[in-house]
Design a protein around this motif. Sequence first.
Motif, PDB file in Angstrom:
ATOM      1  N   GLY A  50       0.590  -1.165   0.113  1.00 29.41           N
ATOM      2  CA  GLY A  50      -0.007  -0.046  -0.193  1.00 29.41           C
ATOM      3  C   GLY A  50       0.828   1.050   0.255  1.00 29.41           C
ATOM      4  N   ARG A  51       2.211   0.475  -0.142  1.00 33.87           N
ATOM      5  CA  ARG A  51       2.872   2.071   0.464  1.00 33.87           C
ATOM      6  C   ARG A  51       3.521   2.779  -1.008  1.00 33.87           C
ATOM      7  N   ARG A  52       4.196   3.813  -1.086  1.00 35.46           N
ATOM      8  CA  ARG A  52       4.479   3.882  -2.915  1.00 35.46           C
ATOM      9  C   ARG A  52       6.251   4.172  -3.263  1.00 35.46           C
ATOM     10  N   TYR A  53       5.982   3.136  -2.109  1.00 29.80           N
ATOM     11  CA  TYR A  53       7.895   3.012  -1.560  1.00 29.80           C
ATOM     12  C   TYR A  53       8.028   1.483  -1.017  1.00 29.80           C
ATOM     13  N   VAL A  54       9.252   1.323  -1.300  1.00 25.69           N
ATOM     14  CA  VAL A  54       9.950  -0.225  -0.969  1.00 25.69           C
ATOM     15  C   VAL A  54      10.432   0.312   0.628  1.00 25.69           C
ATOM     16  N   THR A  55      10.078  -1.387   1.581  1.00 28.73           N
ATOM     17  CA  THR A  55      10.805  -0.920   2.234  1.00 28.73           C
ATOM     18  C   THR A  55      12.437  -1.838   2.905  1.00 28.73           C
ATOM     19  N   GLN A 174       1.165  -2.274   8.532  1.00 24.73           N
ATOM     20  CA  GLN A 174       0.477  -2.126   7.287  1.00 24.73           C
ATOM     21  C   GLN A 174      -0.896  -0.930   7.171  1.00 24.73           C
ATOM     22  N   ILE A 175      -0.372  -0.004   5.887  1.00 22.93           N
ATOM     23  CA  ILE A 175      -1.318   1.404   6.139  1.00 22.93           C
ATOM     24  C   ILE A 175      -3.109   1.173   5.005  1.00 22.93           C
ATOM     25  N   PRO A 176      -3.293   2.220   6.071  1.00 22.45           N
ATOM     26  CA  PRO A 176      -5.116   2.045   5.313  1.00 22.45           C
ATOM     27  C   PRO A 176      -4.696   2.279   3.817  1.00 22.45           C
ATOM     28  N   GLU A 177      -5.791   2.174   2.666  1.00 21.26           N
ATOM     29  CA  GLU A 177      -5.611   2.392   1.152  1.00 21.26           C
ATOM     30  C   GLU A 177      -5.456   3.685   1.104  1.00 21.26           C
ATOM     31  N   HIS A 178      -6.421   4.420   1.536  1.00 18.67           N
ATOM     32  CA  HIS A 178      -6.373   5.495   1.408  1.00 18.67           C
ATOM     33  C   HIS A 178      -5.525   6.306   2.631  1.00 18.67           C
ATOM     34  N   LEU A 179      -4.938   7.294   2.501  1.00 18.60           N
ATOM     35  CA  LEU A 179      -4.827   8.100   3.031  1.00 18.60           C
ATOM     36  C   LEU A 179      -5.169   9.765   3.110  1.00 18.60           C
ATOM     37  N   PRO A 180      -5.146  10.545   4.346  1.00 16.95           N
ATOM     38  CA  PRO A 180      -6.092  11.641   4.153  1.00 16.95           C
ATOM     39  C   PRO A 180      -5.302  12.554   3.129  1.00 16.95           C
ATOM     40  N   THR A 181      -5.992  13.549   2.434  1.00 20.69           N
ATOM     41  CA  THR A 181      -5.558  14.443   1.032  1.00 20.69           C
ATOM     42  C   THR A 181      -4.139  15.247   1.855  1.00 20.69           C
TER      43      THR A 181
END
Length: 235
Positions: A50-55, A174-181
Amino acid sequence: MAEIICVIGNKGGTGKTTLSHMLCQGLGLLGQRAACVLTDTSREPLSPAGRRYVTADARTREALSKVVDKLRGLDNWIGIIDGGGNRTEMDRTLYALSDIVLLPFRDSHEDIRTVLRDLEMFPRAYAVPSQWPTNAWQRDAADRAVAQLMHAHRHRILRPVNALSSSKLLLQRQIPEHLPTPLANACRSIARQVLQVLEIDFAATTVEDEQLDDIEPLPATERPLRLAGTARRPH
């Protein structure tokens, strides 16, 4: 070859991990491939889902060396190494690996005193006001303190990253599917600043959402401070 950015500093509790993940998320939102590298042994690895990056997990020196070598072999990537607090020798090791360093600090005289020492110790470092107050009176007082106490380093201070309760979402396993704007906007803001310091044209890079699934994971605020000019990378 990838650029390496280390987020370090001698004082704990300044928001190094939060800043590292916000920066990586912002880079991903701008289309820049990024990896968040964990070195703090007091923390557990986070899922890249769900992230825009790898860890990447680099909590041992051997793992850190492998991850950095892997990153250096990749084109058009940026590695963000999340350091821990109160680890002077480790900070020196990470500084030696880095292209630039970010030193987050909070709105306190103790934080400012510590970041001033770190700016003297690390010439390629930039100070980042972190978790900065959004209340107008508190913000004005915090900006004045920085202007007075950090005047000599005013060109090495990035714009503040405002306090956002939603930033803790990036530190969930694990992050939510949609993050706040507002969180997404704050992530983009710090990413743009860092890309300017690195002199990378973020507008020239694009990565579509579906392409993010193909990135192979690596192995085991807008208002400027009064005295903060546009930071440029030391040469």
